[in-house]
Design a protein around this motif. Structure first.
Motif, PDB file in Angstrom:
ATOM      1  N   LEU A  69      13.418  -0.242   6.004  1.00 28.19           N
ATOM      2  CA  LEU A  69      12.293   0.572   5.536  1.00 28.19           C
ATOM      3  C   LEU A  69      12.479   2.037   5.890  1.00 28.19           C
ATOM      4  CD1 LEU A  69       9.265  -1.726   6.465  1.00 28.19           C
ATOM      5  CD2 LEU A  69      10.346  -1.450   4.235  1.00 28.19           C
ATOM      6  N   LEU A  70      13.237   2.325   6.949  1.00 27.07           N
ATOM      7  CA  LEU A  70      13.454   3.712   7.350  1.00 27.07           C
ATOM      8  C   LEU A  70      14.158   4.507   6.264  1.00 27.07           C
ATOM      9  CD1 LEU A  70      14.584   3.117  11.042  1.00 27.07           C
ATOM     10  CD2 LEU A  70      12.287   3.598  10.203  1.00 27.07           C
ATOM     11  N   LYS A  71      14.981   3.834   5.477  1.00 29.35           N
ATOM     12  CA  LYS A  71      15.708   4.527   4.417  1.00 29.35           C
ATOM     13  C   LYS A  71      14.791   4.949   3.280  1.00 29.35           C
ATOM     14  CE  LYS A  71      19.910   1.892   5.431  1.00 29.35           C
ATOM     15  NZ  LYS A  71      20.943   0.961   4.885  1.00 29.35           N
ATOM     16  N   THR A  72      13.619   4.316   3.193  1.00 33.01           N
ATOM     17  CA  THR A  72      12.661   4.667   2.144  1.00 33.01           C
ATOM     18  C   THR A  72      11.646   5.707   2.615  1.00 33.01           C
ATOM     19  OG1 THR A  72      11.174   2.849   2.752  1.00 33.01           O
ATOM     20  CG2 THR A  72      12.896   2.379   1.137  1.00 33.01           C
ATOM     21  N   GLY A  73      11.829   6.247   3.830  1.00 29.14           N
ATOM     22  CA  GLY A  73      10.940   7.278   4.324  1.00 29.14           C
ATOM     23  C   GLY A  73       9.731   6.773   5.075  1.00 29.14           C
ATOM     24  N   VAL A  74       9.741   5.513   5.504  1.00 28.14           N
ATOM     25  CA  VAL A  74       8.622   4.925   6.236  1.00 28.14           C
ATOM     26  C   VAL A  74       8.904   5.023   7.732  1.00 28.14           C
ATOM     27  CG1 VAL A  74       7.227   2.861   6.620  1.00 28.14           C
ATOM     28  CG2 VAL A  74       8.121   3.364   4.338  1.00 28.14           C
ATOM     29  N   THR A  75       7.965   5.540   8.491  1.00 29.80           N
ATOM     30  CA  THR A  75       8.061   5.574   9.948  1.00 29.80           C
ATOM     31  C   THR A  75       7.505   4.271  10.503  1.00 29.80           C
ATOM     32  OG1 THR A  75       7.805   7.979   9.982  1.00 29.80           O
ATOM     33  CG2 THR A  75       7.371   6.785  12.037  1.00 29.80           C
ATOM     34  N   VAL A  76       8.304   3.564  11.287  1.00 25.80           N
ATOM     35  CA  VAL A  76       7.940   2.239  11.794  1.00 25.80           C
ATOM     36  C   VAL A  76       7.670   2.344  13.291  1.00 25.80           C
ATOM     37  CG1 VAL A  76       8.647  -0.163  12.070  1.00 25.80           C
ATOM     38  CG2 VAL A  76       9.322   1.111  10.025  1.00 25.80           C
TER      39      VAL A  76
ATOM     40  N   ARG B 238       0.821  -1.216   0.000  1.00 24.42           N
ATOM     41  CA  ARG B 238       0.000   0.000   0.000  1.00 24.42           C
ATOM     42  C   ARG B 238       0.855   1.266   0.000  1.00 24.42           C
ATOM     43  NH1 ARG B 238      -4.294  -0.659   4.763  1.00 24.42           N
ATOM     44  NH2 ARG B 238      -4.996   1.309   3.848  1.00 24.42           N
ATOM     45  N   ARG B 239       2.181   1.105   0.020  1.00 25.63           N
ATOM     46  CA  ARG B 239       3.125   2.217   0.041  1.00 25.63           C
ATOM     47  C   ARG B 239       2.820   3.161   1.191  1.00 25.63           C
ATOM     48  NH1 ARG B 239       6.233  -0.530  -1.713  1.00 25.63           N
ATOM     49  NH2 ARG B 239       7.648   1.195  -2.107  1.00 25.63           N
ATOM     50  N   PRO B 240       2.919   2.689   2.434  1.00 23.91           N
ATOM     51  CA  PRO B 240       2.527   3.526   3.582  1.00 23.91           C
ATOM     52  C   PRO B 240       3.612   4.532   3.942  1.00 23.91           C
ATOM     53  CG  PRO B 240       3.311   1.413   4.367  1.00 23.91           C
ATOM     54  CD  PRO B 240       3.349   1.336   2.857  1.00 23.91           C
ATOM     55  N   LYS B 241       3.194   5.570   4.658  1.00 21.31           N
ATOM     56  CA  LYS B 241       4.122   6.518   5.267  1.00 21.31           C
ATOM     57  C   LYS B 241       4.404   6.148   6.717  1.00 21.31           C
ATOM     58  CE  LYS B 241       4.550   9.158   1.676  1.00 21.31           C
ATOM     59  NZ  LYS B 241       5.841   9.207   0.937  1.00 21.31           N
ATOM     60  N   ILE B 242       3.420   5.541   7.371  1.00 24.06           N
ATOM     61  CA  ILE B 242       3.560   5.098   8.761  1.00 24.06           C
ATOM     62  C   ILE B 242       3.136   3.638   8.820  1.00 24.06           C
ATOM     63  CG2 ILE B 242       2.826   5.430  11.153  1.00 24.06           C
ATOM     64  CD1 ILE B 242       2.224   8.323  10.480  1.00 24.06           C
ATOM     65  N   LEU B 243       3.986   2.794   9.393  1.00 18.29           N
ATOM     66  CA  LEU B 243       3.714   1.363   9.501  1.00 18.29           C
ATOM     67  C   LEU B 243       3.693   0.991  10.981  1.00 18.29           C
ATOM     68  CD1 LEU B 243       3.312  -1.280   7.872  1.00 18.29           C
ATOM     69  CD2 LEU B 243       5.772  -1.665   8.095  1.00 18.29           C
ATOM     70  N   ILE B 244       2.556   0.477  11.453  1.00 19.43           N
ATOM     71  CA  ILE B 244       2.381   0.077  12.844  1.00 19.43           C
ATOM     72  C   ILE B 244       2.294  -1.446  12.884  1.00 19.43           C
ATOM     73  CG2 ILE B 244       0.950   0.316  14.905  1.00 19.43           C
ATOM     74  CD1 ILE B 244      -0.089   2.931  13.739  1.00 19.43           C
ATOM     75  N   LEU B 245       3.096  -2.064  13.737  1.00 21.01           N
ATOM     76  CA  LEU B 245       3.167  -3.517  13.808  1.00 21.01           C
ATOM     77  C   LEU B 245       2.849  -3.983  15.219  1.00 21.01           C
ATOM     78  CD1 LEU B 245       5.981  -2.448  12.110  1.00 21.01           C
ATOM     79  CD2 LEU B 245       5.765  -4.814  11.331  1.00 21.01           C
ATOM     80  N   ASP B 246       2.064  -5.042  15.321  1.00 18.62           N
ATOM     81  CA  ASP B 246       1.694  -5.636  16.602  1.00 18.62           C
ATOM     82  C   ASP B 246       2.516  -6.899  16.816  1.00 18.62           C
ATOM     83  OD1 ASP B 246       0.508  -6.393  18.940  1.00 18.62           O
ATOM     84  OD2 ASP B 246      -1.378  -7.050  18.032  1.00 18.62           O
ATOM     85  N   GLU B 247       3.558  -6.780  17.656  1.00 19.84           N
ATOM     86  CA  GLU B 247       4.423  -7.902  18.024  1.00 19.84           C
ATOM     87  C   GLU B 247       4.912  -8.668  16.796  1.00 19.84           C
ATOM     88  OE1 GLU B 247       2.889 -10.361  21.107  1.00 19.84           O
ATOM     89  OE2 GLU B 247       1.820  -8.724  22.093  1.00 19.84           O
TER      90      GLU B 247
END
Length: 662
Positions: free
Chosen positions: A113-120, A84-93
């Motif tokens: 992923l941080l190098k591609t501009g995604v906030t994890v 989905r080409r996200p800007k913010i990625l939230i992960l549950d465990e």
């Protein structure tokens, strides 16, 4: 989407390859107008990001069929959201259930992923030290979601040491922090925490040292809770220093989110159709097994009852119909349940991303009609060939097709209302009971009882396919014989044998004019009822698909939406404004009728001289003030509803209207 969420469970299509999971996910989630070539290129890039090149053509698999490893499956789960080409990625465990090596590989993939501009943003428990060092900021939560620490990882150890906690040499700081946050480990000096705890809880701190725990289980739980709450209070007080709070944000700042337009419903329908065909091809062994079970059951029923001839009584035909219809209904219903029972979790995940529920439902229906229609055609061919029926083939073919339509509709309902663990057992029991006791072949509920009561007629016809199957088949075959065999005779005819007469057994009772006519073309009076019930069941299944488990698919429940709408201040204000306006109009109308014309004219001129503001303008001004009392000047008097009516009515302030407002 700008924000994507990766669930803890690996909810992926186990019967698709890694690359196919990404491609089909991109076809659903990428904006409208994205070409297939672009989707494939994004999927290849995602495979490269997650280091899945060596398994991209391997089936993901599950516990029943071995596929990729656990760590690779976890990365496939993450990759579905990356499509989905996200800007913010939230992960549950994301590392739960993985060994330390697999957890490190997943964490390294997230770090890239941080190098591609995604906030994890990730929820994680007991990370190894190398994983812990990858984070830029951490938030340590206690009971009730209260914050114990928020800041950089390098500052967490000095902060807890300041509170007199000890980090043993050589131990992972993340493990020690988990013990601290749960209250299992106490500080060496309780001075700070006792100052933050309430007076009634101090005795537990004074009674216990930081190295020993109480022997009583209840006291141990109390001490742990007090320690955890004191740590949260300590952060609220001591953590106010800006050096310990490096993460600051402007509350008025807007997050630059954007909403993309999903593909059209027709394109989603086509994608669901293509993916369903591929999945059914991969599961062809299961489909063939179901087909062999249907064919074998049909052979068995015919061998037990034998061929049909002119000497076969209606009671003997009941036996064959029961055997044939029961096995057909049970197998068809259970087979149709796979379409929704086996795909609930992935369905919830896809619909939470905005995928059309209607497109999914229509595609599954079409695929089931193709699959089960071929199975029903095979069974009807065996019936005509081995049973030596005299009725035309197309009559038997349509009978089994519409019975399949009826049974699969109930299969959809059962798969949606019953939990997957016990759905097949419950469905098998219900179908067996409804197609035996409610089939019309038992004396306790025969066709005479069914036809004599409208309620029973509708209920039995809605839940039992055997009730239509038996009547259709016996009447169709009975009409092929001459009147000397007594199938087509009426009760008033001489020498009628009740064991052979169709009408005396109330078979075809509402279509007597056609039952007494000899024909081999078949009897189709039951066909519209089977079509209608099957259609109603599908409409109900689509409604349940929209309404059940809305929370799991990221949608609010209808009750919550209705409650919010009904209790909304804006809605209440609109109702109040409408009531006040109606009340004002009624008072004005009643007074204009009771006052003399001259008095009304004099008062109107006086009001025009004193107040150039119209009543509607005064009404709107009062409503604006009522919306927010804080807007009133200091010392203002808020009018009561009675005083408001005086202000808005044509009467003066000292003249009461002939109405009383409570």
């Amino acid at each position: 989407g700008a924000v994507c969420f990766v669930p803890q469970d690996d909810i992926v299509h186990s019967d698709l390859t890694v690359l196919e999971n990404f491609v089909f996910g991109g076809l659903f989630m990428l904006p409208r107008g994205t070409s297939l070539e672009d989707v494939k290129s994004i999927a290849d890039f995602t495979v490269m990001q997650l280091e899945l090149e060596n398994v991209k053509h391997s089936v993901v698999g599950d516990v029943d069929k071995r596929g990729v490893s656990g760590g690779q499956r976890k990365r496939v789960n993450i990759g579905l959201e990356l499509m989905r080409r996200p800007k913010i990625l939230i992960l549950d465990e994301p590392t739960s259930g993985l060994d330390s090596a697999a957890s490190l590989m997943v964490s390294e993939a997230l770090a890239r992923l941080l190098k591609t501009g995604v906030t994890v943003m990730s929820i994680i428990h007991q990370p190894r030290y190398s994983i812990f060092a990858m984070f830029h900021h951490i938030i340590l939560l206690g009971f009730g979601g209260r914050v114990m620490y928020c800041g950089k990882p390098t500052g967490v150890v000095p902060y807890f040491k300041k509170l007199r906690y000890v980090f043993p040499r050589g131990e992972n700081p993340a493990d020690v922090m988990l013990d601290i946050s749960s209250g299992a480990v106490g500080p060496t000096d309780h001075t700070v925490l006792t100052q933050l705890a309430s007076s009634r809880e101090l005795e537990y701190f004074h009674a216990q040292s930081g190295e020993t725990l109480p022997t009583n289980d209840d006291e141990e739980v109390i001490v742990r809770n007090i320690r955890a709450e004191a740590l949260c209070d300590a952060w609220d007080l001591e953590g106010a220093d800006t050096s310990l709070r490096p993460m600051t944000a402007d509350k008025d700042a807007e997050v630059p989110l954007h909403r993309h337009v999903h593909p059209t419903r027709f394109r989603q329908f086509v994608v669901f159709l293509v993916r369903g065909l591929l999945q059914r091809w991969r599961a062809k062994h299961l489909i063939l097994l179901e087909t062999f079970c249907l064919v074998g059951a049909a052979y068995l029923a015919i061998l037990v009852d034998g061929v049909n001839d002119s000497m076969t009584s209606i009671n003997m035909q009941y036996q064959f119909c029961m055997l044939m219809c029961l096995q057909f209904a049970v197998l068809m219903t259970l087979s149709a349940m796979r379409s929704f029972a086996e795909n609930k979790l992935i369905f919830y995940r896809e619909t939470s991303s905005g995928v059309s529920i209607n497109s999914f439902f229509y595609a599954q229906n079409l695929l089931d009609l193709l699959e089960h229609g071929l199975q029903a055609a095979w069974v009807s061919a065996i019936h005509v060939d081995m049973r030596t029926t005299r009725v035309t083939f197309w009559n038997i073919f349509l009978l089994y097709q519409l019975s399949m339509w009826f049974c699969t509709g109930w299969g959809y309902i059962f798969s949606l209302i019953f939990p997957r663990k016990n759905a097949y057992v419950y469905a098998g029991i219900i179908v067996t009971i409804s197609n035996t006791l409610l089939s019309g072949t038992f004396a306790v509920l025969d066709y005479k009882t069914i036809y004599q009561s409208t309620g029973i007629y509708l209920l039995v016809g809605f839940v039992s396919s055997a009730r239509w199957y038996v009547e259709w088949l016996i009447v169709s075959e009975g009409r092929t014989w001459g009147r000397q065999y007594m199938y087509r005779l009426r009760e008033t005819d001489a020498g009628v044998d009740g064991s052979y007469s169709l009408l005396m057994n109330y078979l075809g009772y509402k279509d007597e004019a056609n039952v007494v006519v000899q024909s081999a073309s078949g009897w189709y009076w039951c066909a519209p009822w089977l079509c209608l019930v099957g259609l109603m069941l599908r409409v109900a299944a689509l409604f349940l698909l929209h309404e059940l488990h809305r929370g799991q698919s990221g949608r609010r429940s209808r009750f919550h939406s209705l409650r919010v709408h009904m209790l909304s201040p804006r809605w209440i204000n609109r109702v109040r404004q409408a009531i006040d306006m109606r009340l004002y109009q009624w008072v004005k109308k009643s007074e204009s009728r009771t006052r003399p014309l001259s008095a009304r004219g004099s008062r109107s001129s006086a009001r025009a001289q004193c107040s150039p503001e119209s009543p509607s303008q005064r009404f709107l001004r009062r409503q604006e003030l009522d919306l927010d009392d804080s807007l009133l000047p200091q010392g203002s008097t808020i009018l009561t509803r009675r005083e408001t009516v005086h202000m808005l009515s044509p009467l003066g302030p000292n003249e009461d209207p002939d109405v009383t407002l409570m």
